[in-house]
Design a protein around this motif. Structure first.
Motif, mmCIF file in Angstrom:
data_model
loop_
_atom_site.group_PDB
_atom_site.id
_atom_site.type_symbol
_atom_site.label_atom_id
_atom_site.label_comp_id
_atom_site.label_asym_id
_atom_site.label_seq_id
_atom_site.Cartn_x
_atom_site.Cartn_y
_atom_site.Cartn_z
ATOM 1 N N SER A 118 1.049 -1.077 0.489
ATOM 2 C CA SER A 118 -0.108 -0.239 -0.072
ATOM 3 C C SER A 118 0.658 0.979 -0.159
ATOM 4 C CB SER A 118 -0.939 0.064 0.977
ATOM 5 O OG SER A 118 0.208 0.019 2.306
ATOM 6 N N ALA A 119 1.910 1.110 0.730
ATOM 7 C CA ALA A 119 2.950 2.648 0.923
ATOM 8 C C ALA A 119 3.126 3.202 -1.206
ATOM 9 C CB ALA A 119 4.091 1.999 1.463
ATOM 10 N N TYR A 120 3.657 1.862 -2.105
ATOM 11 C CA TYR A 120 4.530 1.916 -2.768
ATOM 12 C C TYR A 120 2.848 2.163 -3.518
ATOM 13 C CZ TYR A 120 7.856 -0.666 -2.429
ATOM 14 O OH TYR A 120 8.796 -1.681 -1.968
ATOM 15 N N SER A 121 1.489 2.513 -3.799
ATOM 16 C CA SER A 121 0.838 2.931 -4.567
ATOM 17 C C SER A 121 0.457 4.544 -3.761
ATOM 18 C CB SER A 121 -0.469 2.231 -4.032
ATOM 19 O OG SER A 121 -0.694 0.531 -4.716
ATOM 20 N N ASN A 122 0.458 4.424 -2.731
ATOM 21 C CA ASN A 122 0.155 5.963 -1.988
ATOM 22 C C ASN A 122 0.980 6.960 -2.347
ATOM 23 O OD1 ASN A 122 -1.752 5.093 -0.400
ATOM 24 N ND2 ASN A 122 -1.143 4.562 1.581
ATOM 25 N N LEU A 123 2.988 6.062 -2.266
ATOM 26 C CA LEU A 123 3.743 7.021 -3.062
ATOM 27 C C LEU A 123 3.250 7.376 -4.470
ATOM 28 C CD1 LEU A 123 7.192 6.019 -1.359
ATOM 29 C CD2 LEU A 123 5.987 8.614 -1.562
ATOM 30 N N ALA A 124 2.911 6.848 -5.595
ATOM 31 C CA ALA A 124 2.624 6.932 -7.097
ATOM 32 C C ALA A 124 1.570 7.502 -6.892
ATOM 33 C CB ALA A 124 2.286 5.562 -7.218
ATOM 34 N N LEU A 125 0.831 7.205 -5.795
ATOM 35 C CA LEU A 125 -0.772 8.506 -5.956
ATOM 36 C C LEU A 125 -0.101 9.935 -6.064
ATOM 37 C CD1 LEU A 125 -2.992 6.221 -5.513
ATOM 38 C CD2 LEU A 125 -3.674 7.482 -6.923
ATOM 39 N N LEU A 126 0.342 9.814 -4.641
ATOM 40 C CA LEU A 126 1.209 11.470 -4.284
ATOM 41 C C LEU A 126 2.045 11.943 -5.426
ATOM 42 C CD1 LEU A 126 1.805 12.891 -1.774
ATOM 43 C CD2 LEU A 126 3.833 11.914 -1.753
ATOM 44 N N TYR A 127 2.764 11.394 -6.032
ATOM 45 C CA TYR A 127 3.723 11.776 -7.143
ATOM 46 C C TYR A 127 2.864 12.147 -8.535
ATOM 47 C CZ TYR A 127 7.892 11.181 -4.349
ATOM 48 O OH TYR A 127 8.258 10.847 -3.545
ATOM 49 N N GLU A 128 1.639 11.065 -8.275
ATOM 50 C CA GLU A 128 0.900 11.850 -9.779
ATOM 51 C C GLU A 128 0.554 13.181 -9.457
ATOM 52 O OE1 GLU A 128 -1.883 9.141 -10.793
ATOM 53 O OE2 GLU A 128 -0.745 7.855 -11.766
ATOM 54 N N ASN A 129 -0.369 13.591 -8.093
ATOM 55 C CA ASN A 129 -0.689 14.374 -7.932
ATOM 56 C C ASN A 129 0.216 15.752 -7.638
ATOM 57 O OD1 ASN A 129 -3.184 16.344 -6.802
ATOM 58 N ND2 ASN A 129 -2.193 16.101 -4.980
ATOM 59 N N LYS A 130 1.567 15.551 -7.501
ATOM 60 C CA LYS A 130 2.148 16.289 -7.433
ATOM 61 C C LYS A 130 2.776 16.980 -9.377
ATOM 62 C CE LYS A 130 6.119 16.730 -4.604
ATOM 63 N NZ LYS A 130 6.772 15.784 -4.246
#
Length: 218
Positions: A118-130
């Motif tokens: 889940s941490a990989y998914s959360n980071l991926a989405l965080l970077y998409e948002n950035k």
């Protein structure tokens, strides 16, 4: 040419601001982050840390984010390598519009547990948002490589990779080259294993032949 550019820009905006995907990432909340440590192997302090985390989950579900933060922080104080609690904090900080702290805690979660999907998914989405598609792609790719093909989030991660590739040609090129190299290595390793097996069979056959000759001499 102008029309193509406009279409590409619209595609990127849709890709990065997809409300359904982003809200689903938030729901990757702490209850889906299963602790992989066997309870029987925990110290007393680690058990207390898990009690604090469980209470933090309750407060988070009630909307008391500040209370949940305090409880997760207590859990980490008792067990500084408690990866799931770091991920929990990352989710809350992101909800509170604090991306730098969210990023920091997601990364700490992976530092202590490199298999916390889940941490990989959360980071991926965080970077998409950035709007950092390179990093987003990297973490989606990690999520896919570590997850089961039947897992829903693995499939979503794969889809996000495809979407990002469509708007970043250089990533597509790098990805294809990487896949080609990986396939070449896989084929080379398969051939090496086959040759080793052939050599073993050859040796077994000749040992058998030598023993038959020895019996004839007797």
């Amino acid at each position: 040419m102008v029309i193509i550019k406009k279409i590409t820009i619209v595609f990127i905006i849709v890709l990065l601001a997809h409300p359904l995907i982003f809200s689903q990432a938030k729901s990757l909340s702490s209850n889906t982050n299963r602790d992989t440590v066997n309870e029987d192997n925990l110290t007393e302090l680690q058990k207390q840390a898990r009690d604090y985390r469980r209470e933090g989950l309750k407060q988070q579900s009630l909307g008391n984010l500040e209370g949940a933060v305090g409880l997760y922080q207590k859990a980490i104080q008792l067990d500084p390598s408690y990866a799931v609690a770091y991920n929990d904090l990352g989710i809350i900080y992101e909800t509170l519009a604090d991306p730098p702290r969210a990023e920091e805690h997601y990364l700490k979660a992976l530092k202590f547990d490199s298999n916390l999907l889940s941490a990989y998914s959360n980071l991926a989405l965080l970077y998409e948002n950035k709007r950092d598609l390179d990093k987003a792609f990297f973490y989606w790719e990690k999520r896919v490589s570590l997850g089961s093909p039947d897992d829903l989030w693995t499939q979503r991660a794969s889809k996000r990779m495809s979407d990002i590739i469509q708007v970043t040609p250089y990533l597509k090129k790098d990805f294809i080259e990487g896949e080609t190299i990986a396939l070449t290595r896989e084929i080379t390793e398969k051939k090496r294993i086959e040759k080793v097996e052939q050599l073993k069979q050859f040796k077994r056959h000749h040992r058998h032949s030598d023993s038959e000759l020895a019996d004839l001499d007797e």
